[in-house]
Scaffold this motif. Structure first.
Motif, PDB file in Angstrom:
ATOM      1  N   TYR A  73      47.637  18.881  51.284  1.00  0.00           N
ATOM      2  CA  TYR A  73      46.971  17.883  52.304  1.00  0.00           C
ATOM      3  C   TYR A  73      45.708  17.423  52.494  1.00  0.00           C
ATOM      4  CZ  TYR A  73      47.562  14.497  56.425  1.00  0.00           C
ATOM      5  OH  TYR A  73      47.324  13.272  57.321  1.00  0.00           O
ATOM      6  N   HIS A  74      45.107  18.667  52.792  1.00  0.00           N
ATOM      7  CA  HIS A  74      43.399  18.738  53.169  1.00  0.00           C
ATOM      8  C   HIS A  74      43.143  19.101  51.861  1.00  0.00           C
ATOM      9  CE1 HIS A  74      43.926  18.470  57.040  1.00  0.00           C
ATOM     10  NE2 HIS A  74      44.971  19.536  57.298  1.00  0.00           N
ATOM     11  N   GLY A  75      43.614  19.167  50.429  1.00  0.00           N
ATOM     12  CA  GLY A  75      42.841  20.231  49.849  1.00  0.00           C
ATOM     13  C   GLY A  75      42.347  19.066  48.441  1.00  0.00           C
ATOM     14  N   ASN A  76      41.254  19.083  47.786  1.00  0.00           N
ATOM     15  CA  ASN A  76      41.009  17.939  46.482  1.00  0.00           C
ATOM     16  C   ASN A  76      40.587  18.743  45.227  1.00  0.00           C
ATOM     17  OD1 ASN A  76      38.724  20.198  47.107  1.00  0.00           O
ATOM     18  ND2 ASN A  76      37.091  18.064  47.484  1.00  0.00           N
ATOM     19  N   SER A  77      42.212  19.315  45.312  1.00  0.00           N
ATOM     20  CA  SER A  77      41.573  20.658  44.017  1.00  0.00           C
ATOM     21  C   SER A  77      42.790  19.527  42.968  1.00  0.00           C
ATOM     22  CB  SER A  77      42.649  21.575  43.558  1.00  0.00           C
ATOM     23  OG  SER A  77      44.014  21.199  44.518  1.00  0.00           O
ATOM     24  N   ILE A  78      43.005  20.398  41.452  1.00  0.00           N
ATOM     25  CA  ILE A  78      43.550  19.558  40.533  1.00  0.00           C
ATOM     26  C   ILE A  78      45.327  19.654  41.094  1.00  0.00           C
ATOM     27  CG2 ILE A  78      44.720  19.166  38.030  1.00  0.00           C
ATOM     28  CD1 ILE A  78      42.364  18.260  38.528  1.00  0.00           C
ATOM     29  N   THR A  79      45.374  20.744  41.542  1.00  0.00           N
ATOM     30  CA  THR A  79      46.639  21.090  41.922  1.00  0.00           C
ATOM     31  C   THR A  79      47.082  20.310  43.464  1.00  0.00           C
ATOM     32  OG1 THR A  79      46.832  23.495  41.312  1.00  0.00           O
ATOM     33  CG2 THR A  79      48.341  22.671  43.178  1.00  0.00           C
ATOM     34  N   SER A  80      46.202  19.650  44.217  1.00  0.00           N
ATOM     35  CA  SER A  80      46.214  19.373  45.247  1.00  0.00           C
ATOM     36  C   SER A  80      46.665  17.852  44.591  1.00  0.00           C
ATOM     37  CB  SER A  80      45.435  18.992  46.145  1.00  0.00           C
ATOM     38  OG  SER A  80      44.503  20.429  46.575  1.00  0.00           O
ATOM     39  N   ILE A  81      46.427  17.041  43.921  1.00  0.00           N
ATOM     40  CA  ILE A  81      46.805  15.880  43.354  1.00  0.00           C
ATOM     41  C   ILE A  81      47.347  15.482  42.844  1.00  0.00           C
ATOM     42  CG2 ILE A  81      43.625  14.561  43.803  1.00  0.00           C
ATOM     43  CD1 ILE A  81      43.679  14.810  40.335  1.00  0.00           C
ATOM     44  N   SER A  82      48.051  16.718  41.797  1.00  0.00           N
ATOM     45  CA  SER A  82      49.298  16.808  41.536  1.00  0.00           C
ATOM     46  C   SER A  82      50.413  16.650  41.652  1.00  0.00           C
ATOM     47  CB  SER A  82      49.824  17.799  40.102  1.00  0.00           C
ATOM     48  OG  SER A  82      48.418  17.644  39.250  1.00  0.00           O
ATOM     49  N   VAL A  83      50.830  17.879  42.710  1.00  0.00           N
ATOM     50  CA  VAL A  83      51.642  18.123  44.263  1.00  0.00           C
ATOM     51  C   VAL A  83      52.404  16.831  45.398  1.00  0.00           C
ATOM     52  CG1 VAL A  83      52.466  19.145  46.168  1.00  0.00           C
ATOM     53  CG2 VAL A  83      51.605  20.299  44.021  1.00  0.00           C
ATOM     54  N   ALA A  84      50.646  15.876  45.304  1.00  0.00           N
ATOM     55  CA  ALA A  84      50.727  14.752  46.186  1.00  0.00           C
ATOM     56  C   ALA A  84      51.332  13.809  45.320  1.00  0.00           C
ATOM     57  CB  ALA A  84      49.610  14.562  47.035  1.00  0.00           C
ATOM     58  N   ALA A  85      51.072  13.726  44.426  1.00  0.00           N
ATOM     59  CA  ALA A  85      51.680  12.655  43.161  1.00  0.00           C
ATOM     60  C   ALA A  85      52.828  12.769  43.396  1.00  0.00           C
ATOM     61  CB  ALA A  85      50.696  12.230  42.328  1.00  0.00           C
ATOM     62  N   HIS A  86      53.187  14.346  42.980  1.00  0.00           N
ATOM     63  CA  HIS A  86      54.730  14.187  42.793  1.00  0.00           C
ATOM     64  C   HIS A  86      55.547  13.555  43.693  1.00  0.00           C
ATOM     65  CE1 HIS A  86      58.195  16.447  41.157  1.00  0.00           C
ATOM     66  NE2 HIS A  86      58.626  16.444  42.524  1.00  0.00           N
ATOM     67  N   GLU A  87      54.925  14.547  45.153  1.00  0.00           N
ATOM     68  CA  GLU A  87      56.282  13.927  46.452  1.00  0.00           C
ATOM     69  C   GLU A  87      56.192  12.432  46.333  1.00  0.00           C
ATOM     70  OE1 GLU A  87      57.737  15.786  47.642  1.00  0.00           O
ATOM     71  OE2 GLU A  87      56.964  18.053  45.928  1.00  0.00           O
ATOM     72  N   CYS A  88      54.728  11.494  46.300  1.00  0.00           N
ATOM     73  CA  CYS A  88      55.199  10.248  46.450  1.00  0.00           C
ATOM     74  C   CYS A  88      55.888   9.555  44.650  1.00  0.00           C
ATOM     75  CB  CYS A  88      53.859   9.779  46.087  1.00  0.00           C
ATOM     76  SG  CYS A  88      52.656  10.481  47.538  1.00  0.00           S
ATOM     77  N   GLY A  89      55.901  10.332  43.959  1.00  0.00           N
ATOM     78  CA  GLY A  89      57.342   9.749  42.612  1.00  0.00           C
ATOM     79  C   GLY A  89      58.452  10.129  43.765  1.00  0.00           C
ATOM     80  N   HIS A  90      59.087  10.494  43.974  1.00  0.00           N
ATOM     81  CA  HIS A  90      59.939  11.109  44.828  1.00  0.00           C
ATOM     82  C   HIS A  90      60.144   9.218  45.762  1.00  0.00           C
ATOM     83  CE1 HIS A  90      61.520  14.578  42.824  1.00  0.00           C
ATOM     84  NE2 HIS A  90      60.681  14.993  43.469  1.00  0.00           N
ATOM     85  N   ALA A  91      59.703   8.813  46.688  1.00  0.00           N
ATOM     86  CA  ALA A  91      59.414   7.688  46.846  1.00  0.00           C
ATOM     87  C   ALA A  91      59.697   7.162  46.414  1.00  0.00           C
ATOM     88  CB  ALA A  91      58.113   8.071  48.193  1.00  0.00           C
TER      89      ALA A  91
END
Length: 231
Positions: free
Chosen positions: A90-108
Motif C-alpha cells: 500500500y505505502h511502498g513504491n517498489s516493483i513488487t508493490s506496484i505489481s501486487v497492487a495491479a494484480h489485485e486490481c486485475g481481480h476487480a
C-alpha cells in the motif's frame, strides 16, 4: 480399524513431488518479492497510487482501497468490492508493490467484466469452506469406523480440489490484466514490465503448487479407498 496403515503407506510417495514444488514455490516467491521490494519503480508511484489509477481508469472509482496487516496479505473481495493491500504494498513504491497492487486490481476488473472463473469460484466459496472443514473429520471416521465415511470425505475433499483448479485461471488472468494495465497507463517502463512479470510469475507458482498438492492428495485418498475395498 478398516484401514490398518492409515495415511502411512506406499501412497505417501505421491506427495513427494507436491512437497518439493511447494517448498520451491515458497522459496521462489519470497526471494523474488523480497528482491523487488528493494527496487524502486521509476515513477515512484505507491501501490495505492497504482491501484487507484487502474480502478479509476476503468470506471471503478467506487471501489475503495484499504491497507491491511500481514505480509503479502493483499486481496480483492468480490462480495463487498474492496481492494485490500498489505502495508508494504500500500505505502511502498517498489516493483513488487506496484505489481501486487495491479494484480489485485486485475481481480476487480475480472469482477466488473463478469469473468466466469471468478464468478464460479466466488459462488462455491461457502461450499468449499464447509467441505474443507468437514472433509478430514469424515475421512478419519472412514479409517476408524466405516469405509462409507471415507468415500463421503473424498467427495467433500474433491470440492476443495475443484476450488484450487478454478483458482489457476483466475490468478493467471488477473496477472495478465495487471501487466496490460501497467503498460497501457504508462505506469511502468518496458524493463519494469519484465520485472513485474517475474514477481507475478513467482506468486502464481504458489497457486500451481497448491493445486498440484490437492490433486495428488485426492488421488492418494482414492487409491487408499480402493486398497481398502480390495481387502
Amino acid at each position: 480399524m478398516y484401514y490398518p496403515y492409515g495415511f502411512y503407506d506406499s501412497t505417501m510417495l505421491l506427495m513427494i513431488p507436491a512437497i518439493l514444488i511447494s517448498l520451491y514455490a515458497s522459496f521462489k516467491v519470497k526471494s523474488v518479492t523480497n528482491k523487488y521490494f528493494k527496487v524502486r519503480s521509476q515513477r515512484g508511484m505507491t501501490g495505492f497510487d497504482v491501484a487507484r489509477r487502474i480502478l479509476d481508469s476503468n470506471g471503478l472509482s467506487h471501489i475503495p482501497i484499504y491497507p491491511v496487516g500481514g505480509v503479502l496479505s493483499d486481496h480483492y473481495d468480490p462480495r463487498n468490492q474492496t481492494v485490500s493491500l498489505s502495508e508494504e504494498v500500500y505505502h511502498g513504491n517498489s516493483i513488487t508493490s506496484i505489481s501486487v497492487a495491479a494484480h489485485e486490481c486485475g481481480h476487480a476488473l475480472q469482477h466488473s467484466k463478469g469473468y466466469f472463473p471468478l464468478t464460479f469460484r466466488t459462488a462455491i466459496v461457502p461450499v468449499v469452506h464447509f467441505a474443507s472443514s468437514a472433509s478430514w473429520i469424515v475421512i478419519m471416521a472412514g479409517f476408524l469406523v466405516s469405509p462409507r465415511f471415507l468415500y463421503i470425505g473424498i467427495m467433500l475433499f474433491a470440492a476443495t480440489v475443484l476450488f484450487q483448479i478454478v483458482t489457476l485461471p483466475v490468478e493467471f488472468n488477473a496477472s495478465s490484466r495487471a501487466i496490460k494495465q501497467l503498460e497501457a497507463l504508462g505506469i511502468s517502463s518496458d524493463d519494469e514490465n519484465r520485472e513485474c512479470r517475474r514477481v507475478l510469475s513467482a506468486a502464481a507458482l504458489t497457486y500451481v503448487a497448491a493445486a498440484l498438492s490437492s490433486i495428488l492428495q485426492l488421488l492418494r485418498l482414492v487409491l487408499i479407498a480402493r486398497m481398502g475395498s480390495d481387502d
